[in-house]
Motif scaffolding. Structure first.
Motif, PDB file in Angstrom:
ATOM      1  N   ASP A  20      -8.333  -1.501   2.772  1.00  0.00           N
ATOM      2  CA  ASP A  20      -6.934  -1.082   2.830  1.00  0.00           C
ATOM      3  C   ASP A  20      -6.762   0.161   3.696  1.00  0.00           C
ATOM      4  O   ASP A  20      -5.760   0.310   4.410  1.00  0.00           O
ATOM      5  N   ARG A  21      -7.736   1.066   3.650  1.00  0.00           N
ATOM      6  CA  ARG A  21      -7.659   2.271   4.476  1.00  0.00           C
ATOM      7  C   ARG A  21      -7.657   1.902   5.960  1.00  0.00           C
ATOM      8  O   ARG A  21      -6.850   2.417   6.747  1.00  0.00           O
ATOM      9  N   GLU A  22      -8.528   0.989   6.347  1.00  0.00           N
ATOM     10  CA  GLU A  22      -8.590   0.585   7.750  1.00  0.00           C
ATOM     11  C   GLU A  22      -7.324  -0.146   8.174  1.00  0.00           C
ATOM     12  O   GLU A  22      -6.886  -0.040   9.323  1.00  0.00           O
ATOM     13  N   LEU A  23      -6.729  -0.893   7.257  1.00  0.00           N
ATOM     14  CA  LEU A  23      -5.472  -1.571   7.562  1.00  0.00           C
ATOM     15  C   LEU A  23      -4.388  -0.559   7.917  1.00  0.00           C
ATOM     16  O   LEU A  23      -3.651  -0.738   8.902  1.00  0.00           O
ATOM     17  N   ILE A  24      -4.284   0.516   7.148  1.00  0.00           N
ATOM     18  CA  ILE A  24      -3.275   1.530   7.414  1.00  0.00           C
ATOM     19  C   ILE A  24      -3.572   2.270   8.708  1.00  0.00           C
ATOM     20  O   ILE A  24      -2.682   2.460   9.558  1.00  0.00           O
ATOM     21  N   TYR A  25      -4.799   2.685   8.906  1.00  0.00           N
ATOM     22  CA  TYR A  25      -5.136   3.405  10.134  1.00  0.00           C
ATOM     23  C   TYR A  25      -4.956   2.530  11.371  1.00  0.00           C
ATOM     24  O   TYR A  25      -4.700   3.033  12.470  1.00  0.00           O
ATOM     25  N   GLU A  37       3.308  15.134  11.216  1.00  0.00           N
ATOM     26  CA  GLU A  37       3.887  14.358  10.131  1.00  0.00           C
ATOM     27  C   GLU A  37       3.077  13.095   9.866  1.00  0.00           C
ATOM     28  O   GLU A  37       2.811  12.726   8.714  1.00  0.00           O
ATOM     29  N   LEU A  38       2.667  12.418  10.919  1.00  0.00           N
ATOM     30  CA  LEU A  38       1.847  11.220  10.754  1.00  0.00           C
ATOM     31  C   LEU A  38       0.502  11.560  10.124  1.00  0.00           C
ATOM     32  O   LEU A  38      -0.038  10.780   9.329  1.00  0.00           O
ATOM     33  N   GLY A  39      -0.055  12.729  10.481  1.00  0.00           N
ATOM     34  CA  GLY A  39      -1.319  13.127   9.886  1.00  0.00           C
ATOM     35  C   GLY A  39      -1.197  13.346   8.390  1.00  0.00           C
ATOM     36  O   GLY A  39      -2.030  12.874   7.608  1.00  0.00           O
ATOM     37  N   ARG A  40      -0.151  14.039   7.989  1.00  0.00           N
ATOM     38  CA  ARG A  40       0.082  14.257   6.553  1.00  0.00           C
ATOM     39  C   ARG A  40       0.334  12.931   5.855  1.00  0.00           C
ATOM     40  O   ARG A  40      -0.249  12.635   4.801  1.00  0.00           O
ATOM     41  N   GLU A  41       1.199  12.113   6.438  1.00  0.00           N
ATOM     42  CA  GLU A  41       1.566  10.841   5.820  1.00  0.00           C
ATOM     43  C   GLU A  41       0.368   9.903   5.710  1.00  0.00           C
ATOM     44  O   GLU A  41       0.181   9.232   4.688  1.00  0.00           O
ATOM     45  N   GLY A  42      -0.435   9.848   6.767  1.00  0.00           N
ATOM     46  CA  GLY A  42      -1.570   8.933   6.763  1.00  0.00           C
ATOM     47  C   GLY A  42      -2.540   9.220   5.639  1.00  0.00           C
ATOM     48  O   GLY A  42      -2.969   8.309   4.921  1.00  0.00           O
ATOM     49  N   HIS A  43      -2.905  10.481   5.459  1.00  0.00           N
ATOM     50  CA  HIS A  43      -3.853  10.834   4.395  1.00  0.00           C
ATOM     51  C   HIS A  43      -3.234  10.653   3.012  1.00  0.00           C
ATOM     52  O   HIS A  43      -3.944  10.311   2.057  1.00  0.00           O
ATOM     53  N   ILE A  57       0.829  -1.200   0.000  1.00  0.00           N
ATOM     54  CA  ILE A  57       0.000   0.000   0.000  1.00  0.00           C
ATOM     55  C   ILE A  57       0.866   1.254   0.000  1.00  0.00           C
ATOM     56  O   ILE A  57       0.601   2.218  -0.730  1.00  0.00           O
ATOM     57  N   VAL A  58       1.908   1.242   0.822  1.00  0.00           N
ATOM     58  CA  VAL A  58       2.829   2.376   0.855  1.00  0.00           C
ATOM     59  C   VAL A  58       3.527   2.537  -0.493  1.00  0.00           C
ATOM     60  O   VAL A  58       3.655   3.648  -1.023  1.00  0.00           O
ATOM     61  N   HIS A  59       3.979   1.427  -1.060  1.00  0.00           N
ATOM     62  CA  HIS A  59       4.614   1.490  -2.372  1.00  0.00           C
ATOM     63  C   HIS A  59       3.663   2.064  -3.420  1.00  0.00           C
ATOM     64  O   HIS A  59       4.081   2.832  -4.301  1.00  0.00           O
ATOM     65  N   SER A  60       2.387   1.684  -3.338  1.00  0.00           N
ATOM     66  CA  SER A  60       1.426   2.159  -4.337  1.00  0.00           C
ATOM     67  C   SER A  60       1.239   3.667  -4.246  1.00  0.00           C
ATOM     68  O   SER A  60       0.988   4.330  -5.262  1.00  0.00           O
ATOM     69  N   ALA A  61       1.366   4.228  -3.039  1.00  0.00           N
ATOM     70  CA  ALA A  61       1.259   5.679  -2.890  1.00  0.00           C
ATOM     71  C   ALA A  61       2.459   6.382  -3.527  1.00  0.00           C
ATOM     72  O   ALA A  61       2.304   7.424  -4.184  1.00  0.00           O
ATOM     73  N   LEU A  62       3.639   5.821  -3.350  1.00  0.00           N
ATOM     74  CA  LEU A  62       4.823   6.390  -3.998  1.00  0.00           C
ATOM     75  C   LEU A  62       4.679   6.357  -5.516  1.00  0.00           C
ATOM     76  O   LEU A  62       4.923   7.359  -6.204  1.00  0.00           O
ATOM     77  N   ARG A  63       4.284   5.201  -6.050  1.00  0.00           N
ATOM     78  CA  ARG A  63       4.122   5.083  -7.502  1.00  0.00           C
ATOM     79  C   ARG A  63       3.061   6.049  -8.016  1.00  0.00           C
ATOM     80  O   ARG A  63       3.225   6.679  -9.070  1.00  0.00           O
ATOM     81  N   ARG A  64       1.976   6.172  -7.267  1.00  0.00           N
ATOM     82  CA  ARG A  64       0.868   7.055  -7.661  1.00  0.00           C
ATOM     83  C   ARG A  64       1.330   8.493  -7.810  1.00  0.00           C
ATOM     84  O   ARG A  64       1.084   9.138  -8.828  1.00  0.00           O
ATOM     85  N   ASP A  65       2.025   9.015  -6.798  1.00  0.00           N
ATOM     86  CA  ASP A  65       2.360  10.434  -6.830  1.00  0.00           C
ATOM     87  C   ASP A  65       3.572  10.731  -7.706  1.00  0.00           C
ATOM     88  O   ASP A  65       3.696  11.848  -8.220  1.00  0.00           O
ATOM     89  N   LEU A  66       4.452   9.767  -7.911  1.00  0.00           N
ATOM     90  CA  LEU A  66       5.493   9.970  -8.918  1.00  0.00           C
ATOM     91  C   LEU A  66       4.860  10.073 -10.299  1.00  0.00           C
ATOM     92  O   LEU A  66       5.276  10.899 -11.130  1.00  0.00           O
ATOM     93  N   ARG A  67       3.846   9.276 -10.542  1.00  0.00           N
ATOM     94  CA  ARG A  67       3.140   9.341 -11.824  1.00  0.00           C
ATOM     95  C   ARG A  67       2.359  10.636 -11.937  1.00  0.00           C
ATOM     96  O   ARG A  67       2.368  11.299 -12.985  1.00  0.00           O
TER      97      ARG A  67
END
Length: 235
Positions: free
Chosen positions: A184-189, A168-174, A16-26
Protein backbone atom coordinates in the motif's frame (compact mmCIF):
# COMPACT_ATOMS: atom_id res chain seq x y z
CA UNK A 1 -25.73 0.15 -17.01
CA UNK A 2 -22.58 0.48 -19.09
CA UNK A 3 -20.37 -2.57 -19.47
CA UNK A 4 -16.71 -3.06 -20.27
CA UNK A 5 -14.36 -5.96 -20.88
CA UNK A 6 -11.26 -4.23 -19.49
CA UNK A 7 -9.84 -4.70 -16.02
CA UNK A 8 -11.50 -2.55 -13.35
CA UNK A 9 -9.60 0.62 -12.44
CA UNK A 10 -7.39 0.37 -9.39
CA UNK A 11 -9.04 2.68 -6.85
CA UNK A 12 -7.31 1.31 -3.75
CA UNK A 13 -5.71 4.68 -2.96
CA UNK A 14 -9.14 6.08 -2.07
CA UNK A 15 -9.57 3.58 0.75
CA UNK A 16 -6.01 4.17 1.92
CA UNK A 17 -6.62 7.91 2.22
CA UNK A 18 -9.88 7.28 4.04
CA UNK A 19 -8.10 4.94 6.46
CA UNK A 20 -5.65 7.71 7.36
CA UNK A 21 -8.50 10.09 8.16
CA UNK A 22 -10.24 7.47 10.31
CA UNK A 23 -6.95 6.62 12.04
CA UNK A 24 -6.09 10.15 13.12
CA UNK A 25 -9.64 11.10 14.09
CA UNK A 26 -9.53 8.09 16.39
CA UNK A 27 -6.07 8.98 17.66
CA UNK A 28 -7.19 12.54 18.39
CA UNK A 29 -10.20 11.38 20.41
CA UNK A 30 -8.00 9.03 22.46
CA UNK A 31 -5.35 11.64 23.30
CA UNK A 32 -7.68 14.58 23.87
CA UNK A 33 -10.15 12.58 25.95
CA UNK A 34 -7.76 10.58 28.14
CA UNK A 35 -5.69 11.79 31.10
CA UNK A 36 -3.06 12.98 31.38
CA UNK A 37 -4.55 15.61 29.06
CA UNK A 38 -2.26 17.24 26.48
CA UNK A 39 -0.27 20.19 27.72
CA UNK A 40 0.51 23.29 25.71
CA UNK A 41 2.87 22.14 22.94
CA UNK A 42 1.09 18.85 22.42
CA UNK A 43 -2.34 20.46 22.54
CA UNK A 44 -1.38 23.03 19.91
CA UNK A 45 0.20 20.38 17.68
CA UNK A 46 -2.94 18.23 17.79
CA UNK A 47 -5.16 21.25 17.15
CA UNK A 48 -3.05 22.28 14.16
CA UNK A 49 -3.16 18.74 12.82
CA UNK A 50 -6.95 18.49 13.06
CA UNK A 51 -7.27 21.83 11.26
CA UNK A 52 -4.87 20.60 8.58
CA UNK A 53 -6.87 17.37 8.16
CA UNK A 54 -10.07 19.35 7.67
CA UNK A 55 -8.38 21.36 4.92
CA UNK A 56 -7.24 18.11 3.35
CA UNK A 57 -10.77 16.69 3.58
CA UNK A 58 -12.27 19.78 1.96
CA UNK A 59 -9.86 19.56 -0.98
CA UNK A 60 -10.48 15.81 -1.22
CA UNK A 61 -14.24 16.28 -1.50
CA UNK A 62 -13.84 19.19 -3.91
CA UNK A 63 -11.68 17.02 -6.17
CA UNK A 64 -14.31 14.30 -6.19
CA UNK A 65 -17.13 16.74 -6.93
CA UNK A 66 -15.28 18.59 -9.69
CA UNK A 67 -13.17 15.82 -11.17
CA UNK A 68 -14.08 12.24 -10.35
CA UNK A 69 -17.87 12.24 -10.21
CA UNK A 70 -18.38 14.22 -13.47
CA UNK A 71 -16.09 11.80 -15.31
CA UNK A 72 -17.95 8.78 -13.98
CA UNK A 73 -21.32 10.38 -14.82
CA UNK A 74 -20.20 10.88 -18.40
CA UNK A 75 -19.30 7.20 -18.74
CA UNK A 76 -22.18 5.72 -16.77
CA UNK A 77 -25.36 7.84 -16.58
CA UNK A 78 -27.04 5.06 -14.59
CA UNK A 79 -24.75 5.94 -11.67
CA UNK A 80 -26.35 9.39 -11.29
CA UNK A 81 -28.40 8.57 -8.18
CA UNK A 82 -25.42 7.14 -6.31
CA UNK A 83 -23.21 10.07 -7.28
CA UNK A 84 -25.93 12.51 -6.25
CA UNK A 85 -25.89 10.83 -2.84
CA UNK A 86 -22.12 11.22 -2.60
CA UNK A 87 -22.37 14.94 -3.38
CA UNK A 88 -25.25 15.39 -0.94
CA UNK A 89 -23.15 13.71 1.74
CA UNK A 90 -20.41 16.27 1.13
CA UNK A 91 -22.91 19.07 1.73
CA UNK A 92 -24.04 17.44 4.99
CA UNK A 93 -20.45 16.91 6.14
CA UNK A 94 -19.34 20.51 5.49
CA UNK A 95 -21.12 22.11 8.51
CA UNK A 96 -19.64 19.45 10.81
CA UNK A 97 -16.20 20.25 9.40
CA UNK A 98 -16.73 23.97 10.03
CA UNK A 99 -17.91 23.28 13.59
CA UNK A 100 -14.86 21.11 14.23
CA UNK A 101 -12.50 23.80 12.94
CA UNK A 102 -14.12 26.33 15.26
CA UNK A 103 -13.96 23.95 18.25
CA UNK A 104 -10.34 23.12 17.44
CA UNK A 105 -9.40 26.79 17.37
CA UNK A 106 -10.98 27.28 20.79
CA UNK A 107 -9.14 24.24 22.17
CA UNK A 108 -5.85 25.49 20.80
CA UNK A 109 -6.30 28.65 22.87
CA UNK A 110 -7.85 27.08 25.96
CA UNK A 111 -7.56 23.48 27.20
CA UNK A 112 -10.91 23.91 28.97
CA UNK A 113 -12.56 23.70 25.52
CA UNK A 114 -11.67 19.99 25.46
CA UNK A 115 -15.23 18.68 25.85
CA UNK A 116 -16.53 20.96 23.11
CA UNK A 117 -13.86 19.62 20.79
CA UNK A 118 -14.64 16.02 21.67
CA UNK A 119 -18.31 16.68 20.91
CA UNK A 120 -17.38 18.21 17.55
CA UNK A 121 -15.18 15.23 16.71
CA UNK A 122 -18.08 12.91 17.51
CA UNK A 123 -20.53 14.89 15.36
CA UNK A 124 -18.14 14.84 12.42
CA UNK A 125 -17.58 11.11 12.82
CA UNK A 126 -21.32 10.49 12.77
CA UNK A 127 -21.69 11.99 9.30
CA UNK A 128 -18.25 11.38 7.80
CA UNK A 129 -17.50 7.75 8.64
CA UNK A 130 -20.66 6.24 7.08
CA UNK A 131 -19.99 8.33 3.96
CA UNK A 132 -16.40 7.09 3.66
CA UNK A 133 -17.57 3.51 4.09
CA UNK A 134 -20.31 3.79 1.48
CA UNK A 135 -17.93 5.49 -0.92
CA UNK A 136 -15.50 2.58 -0.66
CA UNK A 137 -18.06 -0.23 -0.74
CA UNK A 138 -20.56 1.20 -3.25
CA UNK A 139 -19.09 4.12 -5.18
CA UNK A 140 -15.57 2.83 -5.86
CA UNK A 141 -16.77 -0.35 -7.63
CA UNK A 142 -18.87 1.88 -9.89
CA UNK A 143 -15.88 4.15 -10.49
CA UNK A 144 -13.66 1.15 -11.22
CA UNK A 145 -16.13 -0.19 -13.81
CA UNK A 146 -16.56 3.19 -15.52
CA UNK A 147 -13.00 4.47 -16.00
CA UNK A 148 -9.48 3.15 -16.43
CA UNK A 149 -6.67 3.16 -13.89
CA UNK A 150 -4.88 5.77 -15.99
CA UNK A 151 -7.94 8.03 -15.91
CA UNK A 152 -8.29 7.58 -12.15
CA UNK A 153 -4.62 8.49 -11.69
CA UNK A 154 -5.09 11.53 -13.95
CA UNK A 155 -7.89 12.76 -11.69
CA UNK A 156 -5.73 12.15 -8.60
CA UNK A 157 -2.86 14.10 -10.11
CA UNK A 158 -4.98 17.01 -11.36
CA UNK A 159 -7.04 17.54 -8.21
CA UNK A 160 -5.11 15.93 -5.33
CA UNK A 161 -1.43 16.36 -6.28
CA UNK A 162 -0.95 19.24 -8.74
CA UNK A 163 -2.57 22.01 -6.61
CA UNK A 164 -0.26 21.31 -3.65
CA UNK A 165 3.23 22.54 -2.96
CA UNK A 166 6.18 20.25 -2.42
CA UNK A 167 6.28 20.65 1.36
CA UNK A 168 2.56 20.00 1.56
CA UNK A 169 2.91 16.81 -0.47
CA UNK A 170 5.76 15.71 1.78
CA UNK A 171 3.68 16.15 4.91
CA UNK A 172 0.63 14.56 3.31
CA UNK A 173 2.52 11.60 1.89
CA UNK A 174 4.01 10.52 5.21
CA UNK A 175 0.67 11.06 6.94
CA UNK A 176 -1.16 8.83 4.46
CA UNK A 177 1.38 5.99 4.60
CA UNK A 178 1.75 6.00 8.40
CA UNK A 179 1.31 2.36 9.44
CA UNK A 180 0.78 0.97 5.95
CA UNK A 181 2.30 -2.25 4.65
CA UNK A 182 4.86 -2.19 1.85
CA UNK A 183 2.38 -2.79 -0.98
CA UNK A 184 0.00 0.00 0.00
CA UNK A 185 2.89 2.37 0.72
CA UNK A 186 4.33 1.85 -2.75
CA UNK A 187 0.90 2.36 -4.29
CA UNK A 188 0.63 5.80 -2.68
CA UNK A 189 4.18 6.85 -3.52
CA UNK A 190 3.64 5.70 -7.10
CA UNK A 191 1.27 8.62 -7.71
CA UNK A 192 4.28 10.98 -7.59
CA UNK A 193 6.97 11.00 -10.35
CA UNK A 194 10.24 9.24 -9.52
CA UNK A 195 12.60 12.18 -8.73
CA UNK A 196 10.26 14.18 -6.46
CA UNK A 197 9.10 10.87 -4.96
CA UNK A 198 12.62 10.16 -3.72
CA UNK A 199 12.84 13.59 -2.09
CA UNK A 200 9.38 13.26 -0.58
CA UNK A 201 10.16 9.86 0.91
CA UNK A 202 13.57 10.73 2.31
CA UNK A 203 13.35 14.48 2.85
CA UNK A 204 10.27 14.78 5.04
CA UNK A 205 10.29 11.57 7.08
CA UNK A 206 12.12 12.95 10.11
CA UNK A 207 9.85 15.99 10.41
CA UNK A 208 6.78 13.78 10.23
CA UNK A 209 8.11 11.41 12.89
CA UNK A 210 8.85 14.30 15.26
CA UNK A 211 5.39 15.76 14.77
CA UNK A 212 3.67 12.39 15.19
CA UNK A 213 5.60 11.62 18.37
CA UNK A 214 4.69 15.00 19.83
CA UNK A 215 1.00 14.43 19.11
CA UNK A 216 0.52 10.74 19.83
CA UNK A 217 3.42 9.94 22.15
CA UNK A 218 4.12 6.25 22.82
CA UNK A 219 0.81 5.29 24.40
CA UNK A 220 -2.40 3.78 23.02
CA UNK A 221 -2.92 6.43 20.32
CA UNK A 222 0.47 5.72 18.75
CA UNK A 223 -0.53 2.08 18.29
CA UNK A 224 -3.66 2.87 16.30
CA UNK A 225 -2.96 1.95 12.70
CA UNK A 226 -4.91 2.52 9.49
CA UNK A 227 -8.62 1.94 10.06
CA UNK A 228 -9.94 -0.02 7.10
CA UNK A 229 -13.42 -1.09 6.03
CA UNK A 230 -14.26 -4.78 5.93
CA UNK A 231 -16.40 -5.39 2.85
CA UNK A 232 -17.73 -8.62 4.36
CA UNK A 233 -18.66 -7.03 7.68
CA UNK A 234 -19.30 -3.31 7.16
CA UNK A 235 -20.18 -1.31 10.24
Amino acid sequence: MSTTTREPADTRSMGIVHSALRRDLRRARVVIGSPPYPEDARRRAIADHITWMMGFLHMHHTGEDKGLWPLVRSRNPDAAALLDDMEADHLRIAPAVDALIEATSAYRRDPQARDTLLDALERLSEVLLPHLEREELEAMPVVAAAISTAEFLDVEHEFFVKPKGFAELGREGHWVVDGLGDEDRELIYGVVPAVPRFILIHGFARAYRRRAELMWGHGPASRIGPVTVDAKNPS
